[in-house]
Design an enzyme around this catalytic site. Sequence first.
Site, mmCIF file in Angstrom:
data_model
loop_
_atom_site.group_PDB
_atom_site.id
_atom_site.type_symbol
_atom_site.label_atom_id
_atom_site.label_comp_id
_atom_site.label_asym_id
_atom_site.label_seq_id
_atom_site.Cartn_x
_atom_site.Cartn_y
_atom_site.Cartn_z
ATOM 1 N N GLU A 178 -3.014 4.579 -2.047
ATOM 2 C CA GLU A 178 -3.983 5.671 -1.970
ATOM 3 C C GLU A 178 -3.344 7.054 -1.993
ATOM 4 O OE1 GLU A 178 -6.799 5.081 1.180
ATOM 5 O OE2 GLU A 178 -7.430 3.133 0.416
ATOM 6 N N GLU A 384 -7.638 -3.581 -1.002
ATOM 7 C CA GLU A 384 -8.214 -3.360 0.325
ATOM 8 C C GLU A 384 -9.722 -3.370 0.213
ATOM 9 O OE1 GLU A 384 -7.095 0.125 2.587
ATOM 10 O OE2 GLU A 384 -4.980 -0.168 2.091
HETATM 11 C C1 FCB Z 1 -7.689 2.962 3.761
HETATM 12 C C2 FCB Z 1 -6.241 2.897 4.192
HETATM 13 C C3 FCB Z 1 -5.982 1.887 5.272
HETATM 14 C C4 FCB Z 1 -7.086 1.845 6.291
HETATM 15 C C5 FCB Z 1 -8.427 1.715 5.629
HETATM 16 C C6 FCB Z 1 -9.588 1.628 6.581
HETATM 17 O O1 FCB Z 1 -7.966 4.226 3.252
HETATM 18 O O2 FCB Z 1 -5.424 2.606 3.088
HETATM 19 O O3 FCB Z 1 -4.722 2.150 5.834
HETATM 20 O O4 FCB Z 1 -7.007 2.964 7.094
HETATM 21 O O5 FCB Z 1 -8.628 2.798 4.771
#
Ligand code: FCB
Length: 481
Positions: A178, A384
């Site tokens: 990210e 994620e």
């Molecule tokens: C993302 C991050 C991760 C976590 C999630 C909820 O943006 O990569 O580390 O904080 O959100």
Amino acid sequence: MPVPPTSPLPTATTPPRFPAGFLWGAATSAYQVEGAVAEDGRTPSIWDTFCRTPGKVFQGHTGEIAVDHYHRFREDVRLMAELGLTAYRFSVSWPRVQPTGRGPAAKPGLDFYRRLADELLSHGITPVATLYHWDLPQELESAGGWPERATAERFAEYAALVGEALGDRVGHWTTLNEPWCSAFLGYGSGVHAPGRTDPVAALRAAHHLNLGHGLAVDALRGVLPASAKVSVSLNLHALRPLTPSAADRDAVRRIDAVGNRVFLGPLLEGAYPEDLLADTAHLTDWSFVRTGDATRIHRALDWLGVNYYTPTVVSTAAEGAAPAREDGHGGGTASPWPGADRIGFHAAPGERTAMGWAVDATGLHQLLTDLTDRYPGLPLIVSENGAAYVDRGGEDGTVDDPERTAYLHAHLAAVHRAAADGADVRGYFAWSLMDNFEWAYGYDKRFGLVHVDFPTQTRTPKASARWYARVARSGELHPPA
Ligand code: FCB
């Protein structure tokens, strides 16, 4: 971006089936889980500094102990195996393996990741290593941080050093996690470390993160076996206009430029989007982009990692009106959106998680199918996806979290639909394996499949973990019980 058509939902009697070899994973990151911040030569990262700055993190929480993964990784890997996971996405702490951010590696730091990878492999779990999940060595921030080109060069050196040390065990690599958050929350709104609020620094940081990625891809390929897979993980914004008006559609275009295409353009197409340069021309002439950078950044990738939580609804505020700022990125008075001052952010309709984020799996389908349309044949991974809820502990020690199970089920169904619609999705990583340090929210927000009682560090798989295990083992998306 229009919402693409979807294929029909599978019927209740035939659970959707994922292909053999699909990676069933869970993810964590170093600062959020490891603790042991001063052990074996590790130096402070920007997050250690940020946590010690009053008012930055919920109740002054820090990652000093976190969930003690540094010492408890064997127990954690055993849990992963019990849950039927076939992959674990973790991140390497830069200040743990290269304490000053330059020069030689710290052997004890590398040894930790060697032991972790070996433990995973001995349980049949594929290690997926992310090189940078936000914990820049403080020393490099003191020298200027990501707004400076030198940080990208240091990152490539660090990548080579880690690749060389772990390449015999780790076959799946991600350069950055990210970079939007690193650049725009770190240097724009300042709600993340290092907490700077300078729109030009944020744009410079975005470029040097892109450059760092490209240089790191080459550095990794130089030391890894040819079979190694290299990727990057982006938190792409699934955008919707608040109304169909031209002004709100232009808001989508602007946020797509500074939220998505600022990375997709250089990484996958070899150029920054013209409209981004125009939208930000009053801030910078982008002269920090040097001749040759486009090629340095645009390197072949084996897959793109997509991190997705919630859609983003935008509008253009009337001249002089204060735009709404419900963008889910933790407030702050400065904007994380350079060149988009009049854009309003609104919560999507419907149910919300404990983060206040709307639950809407169609955004994930939209991202995966849009990416496939734009970059045909590009393999994708959902690196994620998950949700924070206030979990209920039962007297018998179980933790019941039906909302999380429903969230995961809906999003996995969206992944399956996207695959049926042509997206080449190779795996899914739930965020997170276990409750942990949720950045500026401290330990207040729990995203784990596994509950952690922070004072005792006791791990208890939640009901969602049991459900996910059944799905991972069978490859079939069973409905929540
Ligand atoms: C993302 C991050 C991760 C976590 C999630 C909820 O943006 O990569 O580390 O904080 O959100």
